[in-house]
Design a protein around this motif. Structure first.
Motif, short mmCIF file in Angstrom:
data_model
loop_
_atom_site.label_atom_id
_atom_site.label_comp_id
_atom_site.label_asym_id
_atom_site.label_seq_id
_atom_site.Cartn_x
_atom_site.Cartn_y
_atom_site.Cartn_z
N SER A 16 0.46 -0.86 0.25
CA SER A 16 0.24 0.24 0.21
C SER A 16 1.00 1.64 0.10
O SER A 16 0.19 2.17 -0.43
CB SER A 16 -0.91 -0.42 1.21
OG SER A 16 -1.54 -1.24 1.25
N LEU A 17 2.41 1.48 0.64
CA LEU A 17 2.93 2.52 0.65
C LEU A 17 3.39 2.49 -0.66
O LEU A 17 4.33 3.98 -1.20
CB LEU A 17 4.10 2.21 1.36
CG LEU A 17 3.72 1.61 3.00
CD1 LEU A 17 5.16 2.03 3.79
CD2 LEU A 17 2.46 3.16 3.45
N LEU A 47 -4.52 3.13 9.69
CA LEU A 47 -2.36 4.04 9.51
C LEU A 47 -1.92 3.86 7.80
O LEU A 47 -0.91 4.83 7.87
CB LEU A 47 -1.72 1.94 9.29
CG LEU A 47 -0.45 2.08 10.33
CD1 LEU A 47 0.24 3.12 10.64
CD2 LEU A 47 0.78 0.39 10.74
N ILE A 48 -2.40 3.16 6.88
CA ILE A 48 -1.92 3.30 5.69
C ILE A 48 -2.96 4.92 5.54
O ILE A 48 -2.07 5.53 4.70
CB ILE A 48 -2.56 1.93 4.20
CG1 ILE A 48 -2.40 1.23 4.87
CG2 ILE A 48 -2.30 2.49 3.24
CD1 ILE A 48 -2.61 -0.21 3.96
N HIS A 50 -3.36 7.19 6.95
CA HIS A 50 -1.88 8.46 8.02
C HIS A 50 -0.62 8.51 7.01
O HIS A 50 -0.06 9.74 6.89
CB HIS A 50 -1.43 8.06 9.29
CG HIS A 50 -3.46 8.06 9.78
ND1 HIS A 50 -3.69 10.06 9.89
CD2 HIS A 50 -3.88 7.37 11.12
CE1 HIS A 50 -4.72 9.65 11.35
NE2 HIS A 50 -5.06 8.49 11.06
N ILE A 51 -0.09 7.09 7.28
CA ILE A 51 0.94 7.22 6.17
C ILE A 51 1.57 8.02 5.10
O ILE A 51 1.67 9.32 4.65
CB ILE A 51 1.11 5.95 5.93
CG1 ILE A 51 2.50 5.08 7.73
CG2 ILE A 51 3.14 5.70 5.20
CD1 ILE A 51 2.07 4.07 7.36
N LEU A 52 0.13 7.96 4.05
CA LEU A 52 0.06 8.53 2.89
C LEU A 52 -0.16 9.50 3.00
O LEU A 52 0.54 10.52 2.26
CB LEU A 52 -0.99 7.47 2.04
CG LEU A 52 -0.81 5.87 1.79
CD1 LEU A 52 -1.63 5.36 0.63
CD2 LEU A 52 0.68 6.35 1.27
N HIS A 53 -1.15 10.03 4.01
CA HIS A 53 -1.66 11.26 3.91
C HIS A 53 -0.57 12.25 4.44
O HIS A 53 -0.02 13.79 4.10
CB HIS A 53 -3.23 11.49 4.22
CG HIS A 53 -3.79 12.75 4.88
ND1 HIS A 53 -3.64 13.67 4.15
CD2 HIS A 53 -3.76 13.92 5.80
CE1 HIS A 53 -4.44 15.17 4.65
NE2 HIS A 53 -4.07 14.88 5.37
N GLY A 54 0.09 11.59 5.09
CA GLY A 54 0.78 12.73 5.57
C GLY A 54 2.47 12.92 4.27
O GLY A 54 3.55 13.97 4.05
N ARG A 55 2.49 12.08 3.75
CA ARG A 55 3.98 12.64 2.69
C ARG A 55 3.19 13.15 1.88
O ARG A 55 3.96 13.64 0.86
CB ARG A 55 4.09 10.83 1.56
CG ARG A 55 4.83 9.56 3.18
CD ARG A 55 4.95 8.50 1.80
NE ARG A 55 5.43 7.04 2.58
CZ ARG A 55 6.09 6.05 2.26
NH1 ARG A 55 5.62 5.93 1.06
NH2 ARG A 55 6.73 5.60 2.85
N TYR A 197 -0.19 4.43 16.00
CA TYR A 197 0.15 4.59 14.87
C TYR A 197 1.49 4.82 14.37
O TYR A 197 1.68 6.11 13.83
CB TYR A 197 -1.04 5.91 14.51
CG TYR A 197 -2.53 5.09 14.61
CD1 TYR A 197 -2.63 4.05 13.62
CD2 TYR A 197 -3.74 6.30 14.59
CE1 TYR A 197 -3.79 3.90 13.47
CE2 TYR A 197 -4.94 5.61 15.07
CZ TYR A 197 -5.36 4.33 14.71
OH TYR A 197 -6.49 3.79 14.15
N PHE A 198 1.93 5.36 15.91
CA PHE A 198 3.76 5.92 15.76
C PHE A 198 4.06 5.67 14.31
O PHE A 198 4.92 6.49 13.81
CB PHE A 198 4.46 5.58 16.91
CG PHE A 198 5.58 6.16 17.08
CD1 PHE A 198 5.44 7.62 17.99
CD2 PHE A 198 6.84 5.61 17.19
CE1 PHE A 198 6.33 8.39 17.90
CE2 PHE A 198 8.20 6.27 17.41
CZ PHE A 198 7.95 7.86 17.97
N PHE A 199 4.51 4.49 13.62
CA PHE A 199 4.55 4.47 12.57
C PHE A 199 4.73 4.88 10.94
O PHE A 199 5.62 5.62 10.64
CB PHE A 199 4.01 2.96 11.88
CG PHE A 199 4.73 2.27 10.49
CD1 PHE A 199 5.52 1.75 10.64
CD2 PHE A 199 4.59 2.43 9.05
CE1 PHE A 199 6.49 0.62 9.75
CE2 PHE A 199 5.16 2.38 7.88
CZ PHE A 199 5.72 1.29 8.38
#
Length: 631
Positions: A16-17, A47-48, A50-55, A197-199
Motif C-alpha cells: 500500500s505504501l 495506518l495506511i 495516515h502514512i500516505l496522507h502525511g507524505r 500509529y507511531f509508524f
C-alpha cells in the motif's frame, strides 16, 4: 493470537505504501481478498491512510521553499535596481578617464614589498571587548520602532559561555529558527500522535529528511543559482547549508530511533515478525543504517574543530561519504529515489561539468615567502578573454581567464606537492584588484589580469606549500573559479559614505573593493560625492608586507581615507566601536546612508557589527556586510 494475520498485514502495508497518492479518507483505502478480524483490517486501513496522507503533506515542502525563494529574489532585484539607479545618479561627475593619470589601471602588475601606511598610523590602545559599543557622540535623534527592530536583527550576541562557540547575528538565527519551525510544522501537521500509529509518525520524519536533500546539495554547490537569485554570497549560503545539514542529521537519527521505538513498544503484537535483532538485520533497515552512519560521519567531520585540524581529511571524506550516503538512501526505500537522483545530478553537474571542465584553468604561478615568514604570495598573470554579453552564458562559462570581481574566491590544486594534494581543492579569496571588464564588442587589446593569493601557512596543504616555496620560485597550479557575489560592491556604490574594515588577512577582501570604488568613479570620490574610509588592523608590522605601499598610496591619492592603527601586538586592539561611531554620526548629521563591509577575526567582526547595530538604533542609516567564512 492469530499467527496467520502477521504476514498478510505486513505485506499489505508494504504494498500500500507504493500508492501514487493518498486516499481522501481512511474508508477509501481498499483492502480485498482477506476475511480476518475487522478490527485489524480497520487498523491497517487507518495506518495506511495516515502514512500516505502525511507524505502528500510533506511533498508540498519544496513548493513552500520555492515561494520563499521567490520572495527573496524579488527583494534582491528590487534592491539591485535601486542601487544601480543611485550609483548612476552619482555619476554626473566628470568621467574617470580625466583622473587616469593619478590612478593606474587595476590590471597593473604588482610585487608585494614592505609597506607603511600612506599616512601616519593612528594608535588606539584599547581592548575592543572592554569598551562600550559606541563612544558618546552627538547626533540627531531619529529613533523609531523600525530602527530598533533593524538594530536587533543586526546585533550579534556574545559567544556561548564555556564552549566559546561563536553565534551568528540575530537575523541569521531568526532565519534558521524559521527554517526549523517550517520543518517542525510539516512533521506535526495532521500527524497522528497515538502510540499505535507511531509508524506513520516515524515514516514522516524520514520523508522530511529526504525532501531537504535537494536543498542541502544546492546550497553546497559552487555554481548554484541561489546566489544569483538572492544576492547572498557563497559564504553566507554555506553557513545556512551547515544548518540544513545539522537538521537533516538529527532527522535521520530521529527517524531511526522512532522506528526502533515502534518495533519495541508501539507495534501491535500481531503485526510483529521476530524481535528487534530480526528487525535491524532486514535488508531495507541495514541500508537505512548505512545511510544514517554516512550522514552522521559527515556531520562529525564537518565540525569546525575537525576542519581546522584535519582539513584534507574533511575534503576527502565529504566527497566519499556523501556519495555512499546517497547510494544507501537510494536502495533504502523507493520514495527517496527521485530526491536522491536530483541531489546526485546537482552534485555531479557542479563537480564534473562546471568545476572540472568549464571553470578549471591551469597556470604556472610565482611563489614568494613574505616578510613574516609564515605567509606566501601565489601570483599569476595573463591577458583576459572577452567576456560574453549574455548574463546567463557568463554565469555558465565564466572562468578565471575572463577575469573576476572584488571579493571573488577560487579553489586551487597543486599536484606538485604530492599525490594526496593532486586530488584536493583549497579555497582562497583573490587579494588583487579585479581587471577591467572587456566586452566582446569592445575594440582594442583585452586588459591584463594580475592574480594574487595571500596564503597563511597553518598545517597540511598550506604548510607543505610554504615549505615548497622556500626552494621553488614557481609551481604549476589548477585554478577553479571564480566564485562570489557582487552584492557588497553594489551596496557600497549606492551608499553616500562607505567604511571598509579589514583585520589581518581580511585585507584580501577589503582592498579589491576599495580599488574598485576608486577606479571606476574616482571623480565622485575626489569631489565629495562619496566618502570612502579604509581601516586595516594588523597584528604585527611584518604583516604590512601583505599589501604593497604603492597600492595604499594610490588609494590615498584617489581620495580614500586610509587608516592603519599600530599593530595590536604593540598597541593593543583599536577602538573599532569609536571609529564607527564617529563616522556613523557624521553620516547621520549629513543625512547620508553609510555602507560598511567588515572582514576579519570573530572579535573584530562582532565589535563592528554591534557598533553598527547601536548606531542604527539611534537612527543612523547603515547597510552592513560581514564576510565571515563559516560559523
Amino acid at each position: 493470537m492469530d499467527e496467520a494475520a502477521t504476514p498478510w498485514a505486513r505485506d499489505l502495508l508494504r504494498t500500500s505504501l507504493r500508492y501514487a497518492k493518498s486516499p481522501p479518507s481512511p474508508g477509501d483505502v481498499v483492502i480485498t481478498d482477506f476475511t480476518d478480524d475487522p478490527d485489524k483490517v480497520e487498523y491497517i486501513r487507518i495506518l495506511i491512510y495516515h502514512i500516505l496522507h502525511g507524505r502528500d503533506i510533506v511533498a508540498c515542502y519544496n513548493l513552500v521553499l520555492a515561494v520563499v525563494l521567490a520572495g527573496f529574489t524579488v527583494r534582491h532585484f528590487v534592491t539591485k535596481r535601486r542601487d544601480q539607479a543611485r550609483w548612476n545618479g552619482r555619476a554626473h561627475a566628470p568621467s574617470s578617464s580625466e583622473r587616469a593619470d593619478k590612478l593606474p589601471s587595476s590590471s597593473s602588475g604588482t610585487t608585494l614589498q614592505g609597506t607603511r601606511s600612506p599616512r601616519d598610523s593612528v594608535k588606539l590602545d584599547v581592548d575592543l571587548e572592554r569598551q562600550p559599543l559606541l563612544a558618546s557622540t552627538a547626533r540627531p535623534d531619529h529613533r523609531s520602532l523600525s530602527s530598533a527592530i533593524q538594530a536587533w536583527l543586526m546585533y550579534q550576541p556574545r559567544p556561548v559561555p564555556f564552549v566559546n562557540r561563536t553565534l551568528p547575528p540575530n537575523e541569521m538565527s531568526l532565519f534558521v529558527l524559521a527554517y526549523i519551525a517550517l520543518n517542525v510544522f510539516f512533521q506535526f501537521f495532521q500527524s497522528p500522535l497515538e502510540p499505535k500509529y507511531f509508524f506513520a509518525f516515524a515514516d514522516r520524519i524520514g520523508y522530511v529528511f529526504i525532501v531537504n536533500l535537494p536543498l542541502l546539495y544546492l546550497l553546497a554547490a559552487k555554481n548554484q543559482p541561489l546566489s544569483f537569485l538572492t544576492g547572498y554570497s557563497y559564504e553566507s549560503l554555506n553557513i545556512f547549508h551547515r544548518r540544513v545539514g545539522e537538521l537533516m542529521c538529527f532527522a535521520a537519527f530521529a527517524h531511526t530511533a522512532a522506528f526502533v521505538a515502534w518495533q519495541v513498544w508501539c507495534c501491535p503484537t500481531w503485526l510483529l515478525v521476530g524481535g528487534l535483532c530480526d528487525f535491524l538485520i532486514e535488508q531495507r533497515n541495514l541500508l537505512g543504517m548505512g545511510s544514517l552512519i554516512a550522514y552522521e560521519l559527515l556531520y562529525a567531520t564537518s565540525l569546525a574543530s575537525f576542519r581546522a585540524r584535519c582539513y584534507e581529511l574533511f575534503l576527502a571524506s565529504h566527497v566519499i561519504l556523501q556519495v555512499a550516503a546517497l547510494a544507501f538512501l537510494y536502495l533504502h526505500f523507493f520514495t527517496s529515489r527521485p530526491y536522491v537522483l536530483v541531489s546526485l545530478a546537482i552534485f555531479l553537474i557542479d563537480r564534473l561539468v562546471w568545476r572540472l571542465s568549464l571553470k578549471s584553468e591551469s597556470f604556472t604561478a610565482d611563489l614568494e615567502v613574505l616578510e613574516d615568514g609564515q605567509t606566501l604570495l601565489l601570483s599569476a598573470n595573463w591577458s583576459t578573454l572577452h567576456q560574453p554579453d549574455q548574463p546567463f552564458y557568463s554565469w555558465l562559462r565564466h572562468s578565471i581567464r575572463h577575469g573576476w570581481k572584488p571579493m571573488d574566491h577560487v579553489f586551487i590544486t597543486i599536484p606538485s606537492l604530492g599525490r594526496t594534494h593532486s586530488l584536493q581543492t583549497h579555497p582562497f579569496t583573490i587579494a588583487s584588484a579585479a581587471p577591467r571588464r572587456h566586452d566582446a564588442h569592445e575594440a582594442g587589446t583585452p586588459p591584463h589580469a594580475w592574480l594574487s593569493l595571500l596564503i597563511r601557512a597553518r598545517d597540511g596543504f598550506t604548510l607543505d606549500l610554504l615549505q615548497y616555496s622556500r626552494s621553488h620560485s614557481s609551481v604549476p597550479v589548477r585554478i577553479d573559479g571564480p566564485y562570489g557575489s557582487p552584492g557588497a560592491l553594489e551596496m557600497l556604490r549606492a551608499c553616500d559614505s562607505t567604511v571598509l574594515i579589514a583585520g589581518g588577512s581580511g585585507i584580501a577582501v577589503v582592498f579589491p573593493l576599495a580599488w574598485a570604488l576608486a577606479q571606476h568613479r574616482p571623480s565622485a570620490v575626489a569631489q565629495g560625492r562619496q566618502d570612502i574610509n579604509l581601516l586595516w588592523v594588523v597584528h604585527s608590522r611584518s604583516h604590512l608586507s601583505w599589501l604593497p605601499r604603492e597600492r595604499l598610496d594610490e588609494l590615498a591619492e584617489a581620495g580614500i581615507h586610509v587608516t592603519i592603527p599600530g599593530p595590536t601586538a604593540e598597541a593593543g586592539r583599536p577602538d573599532i566601536a569609536g571609529y564607527l561611531a564617529e563616522l556613523s554620526a557624521r553620516a547621520q548629521t549629513r543625512q547620508q546612508e553609510l555602507g560598511v563591509v567588515v572582514s576579519g577575526p570573530d572579535n573584530l567582526n562582532r565589535a563592528a557589527r554591534n557598533a553598527c547595530a547601536l548606531a542604527v538604533k539611534e537612527g543612523a542609516k547603515i547597510r552592513l556586510s560581514v564576510e565571515k567564512f563559516g560559523w
